[in-house]
Scaffold this motif. Structure first.
Motif, PDB file in Angstrom:
ATOM      1  N   ARG A  43       3.080  -7.990   0.582  1.00 59.00           N
ATOM      2  CA  ARG A  43       4.452  -8.465   0.395  1.00 59.00           C
ATOM      3  C   ARG A  43       4.457  -9.800  -0.348  1.00 59.00           C
ATOM      4  O   ARG A  43       5.265 -10.018  -1.260  1.00 59.00           O
ATOM      5  CB  ARG A  43       5.166  -8.607   1.734  1.00 59.00           C
ATOM      6  CG  ARG A  43       6.626  -9.022   1.564  1.00 59.00           C
ATOM      7  CD  ARG A  43       7.369  -9.145   2.873  1.00 59.00           C
ATOM      8  NE  ARG A  43       6.869 -10.222   3.714  1.00 59.00           N
ATOM      9  CZ  ARG A  43       7.566 -10.779   4.712  1.00 59.00           C
ATOM     10  NH1 ARG A  43       8.780 -10.333   4.985  1.00 59.00           N
ATOM     11  NH2 ARG A  43       7.051 -11.723   5.445  1.00 59.00           N
ATOM     12  N   ARG A  47       6.098 -10.533  -4.052  1.00 53.77           N
ATOM     13  CA  ARG A  47       7.101 -11.584  -4.242  1.00 53.77           C
ATOM     14  C   ARG A  47       6.686 -12.543  -5.347  1.00 53.77           C
ATOM     15  O   ARG A  47       7.498 -12.943  -6.192  1.00 53.77           O
ATOM     16  CB  ARG A  47       7.303 -12.347  -2.934  1.00 53.77           C
ATOM     17  CG  ARG A  47       8.145 -11.611  -1.900  1.00 53.77           C
ATOM     18  CD  ARG A  47       8.263 -12.437  -0.636  1.00 53.77           C
ATOM     19  NE  ARG A  47       9.243 -11.881   0.290  1.00 53.77           N
ATOM     20  CZ  ARG A  47       9.495 -12.392   1.491  1.00 53.77           C
ATOM     21  NH1 ARG A  47       8.816 -13.455   1.917  1.00 53.77           N
ATOM     22  NH2 ARG A  47      10.412 -11.846   2.274  1.00 53.77           N
ATOM     23  N   GLU A  48       5.419 -12.917  -5.362  1.00 54.22           N
ATOM     24  CA  GLU A  48       4.924 -13.835  -6.368  1.00 54.22           C
ATOM     25  C   GLU A  48       4.945 -13.193  -7.753  1.00 54.22           C
ATOM     26  O   GLU A  48       5.281 -13.839  -8.746  1.00 54.22           O
ATOM     27  CB  GLU A  48       3.494 -14.274  -6.013  1.00 54.22           C
ATOM     28  CG  GLU A  48       2.942 -15.389  -6.858  1.00 54.22           C
ATOM     29  CD  GLU A  48       3.737 -16.687  -6.706  1.00 54.22           C
ATOM     30  OE1 GLU A  48       3.783 -17.465  -7.681  1.00 54.22           O
ATOM     31  OE2 GLU A  48       4.305 -16.912  -5.613  1.00 54.22           O
ATOM     32  N   SER A  82      11.702  -2.657   2.646  1.00 52.87           N
ATOM     33  CA  SER A  82      10.531  -2.337   1.820  1.00 52.87           C
ATOM     34  C   SER A  82       9.789  -1.057   2.207  1.00 52.87           C
ATOM     35  O   SER A  82       8.774  -0.721   1.595  1.00 52.87           O
ATOM     36  CB  SER A  82       9.535  -3.510   1.874  1.00 52.87           C
ATOM     37  OG  SER A  82      10.145  -4.709   1.476  1.00 52.87           O
TER      38      SER A  82
END
Length: 288
Positions: A43, A47-48, A82
């Motif tokens: 996750r 996100r990065e 997700s």
């Protein structure tokens, strides 16, 4: 990872984590923590990556029973945003089969059998699907066994070069053993003695059985050191669809409910009649 993608000029990268249960004998706390760490790490990476020019996506594939057992602070948030549940039905399974068959022999399932219905006027593919957990690997395993049986029949006795009912019937025992092995891989990390319950059901000898019958035999057969009561044993067997429960259908009647096909149907402790999954009938030598 993002640095390497940018350095190598990769515009799109998919990272897949699969078969996390491979070789797992116990789903203990340490293993749960490792999988939780992987989920949280993927996750964070996703996100990065969303902030960069690199289109990187990491995906974790996990059996439902393992996901249900782990607990961590953000699990509900990840579940709602997700998690994608992969489910199958007869139509989608047939598409998988047709795709594989077409790539090998350039044909489809409908041209590989004689068209004669099984006992009870059931189509051959429906008959096979009824003995599965609605998973592609179950169907493919049955078809591989079926192909072997048909080849042996043709080699020894001749006859048509398509699947016939006799081939399917003769495939059931070997497939039933396969299904028991699959269940062992899934259940044993949570309940090492689960097959003791299978032996009790086998001794009962019937595809359908009453709660009271199972409870009597369970009390007589299970060691005093067992960590599950007969109620807990039945509930676990239901959770893994080894058995289905007979309950109200919502339309004024009753029907057999299996967790694999109706995951929203939770365990009902008041249930009094159960039925073993059809795929296990031959392995347990059960009668209808």
């Amino acid at each position: 990872t993002l640095y390497l993608c940018e350095r190598e000029g990769l515009e799109k990268v998919l990272i897949h984590f699969d078969e996390l249960d491979q070789g797992m004998s116990r789903f203990d706390y340490s293993r749960q923590q490792m999988i939780t760490g992987l989920i949280l790490a993927t996750r964070a990476i996703n996100r990065e990556a969303a902030k960069n020019t690199v289109k990187l996506k990491s995906v974790v594939y996990l059996r439902t029973d393992l996901w249900d057992e782990i607990n961590f602070s953000d699990k509900n948030k990840i579940t709602s945003t997700s998690v994608l549940d992969i489910s199958w039905d007869e139509e989608s399974l047939l598409k998988v089969v047709n795709s594989r068959v077409k790539s090998i022999v350039g044909s489809e399932w409908q041209y590989l059998h004689d068209g004669v219905k099984m006992r009870g006027r059931q189509q051959k593919f429906s008959y096979i699907v009824a003995r599965s957990f609605l998973r592609p690997r179950d169907i493919i395993s049955f078809l591989n066994i079926l192909l072997d049986k048909a080849k042996k029949r043709i080699a020894s006795k001749g006859g048509v070069t398509v699947f016939i009912n006799k081939d399917i019937v003769e495939s059931r025992r070997e497939y039933s053993t396969y299904l028991r092995r699959e269940l062992h891989d899934e259940i044993s990390p949570h309940w090492a003695e689960w097959e003791d319950s299978l032996r009790i059901i086998s001794k009962i000898g019937l595809l359908s059985f009453a709660r009271v019958t199972f409870e009597q035999r369970y009390t007589q057969s299970i060691s005093p050191q067992s960590d599950r009561t007969s109620e807990q044993a039945l509930e676990t067997l239901y959770e893994y669809s080894v058995i289905g429960a007979y309950r109200a259908s919502g339309y004024g009647g009753k029907k057999w409910v299996y967790r694999y096909s109706e995951p929203g149907e939770a365990w009902d402790s008041s249930g009094s009649l159960f039925k073993v999954h059809l795929g296990l009938k031959e392995h347990l030598a059960l009668k209808e």
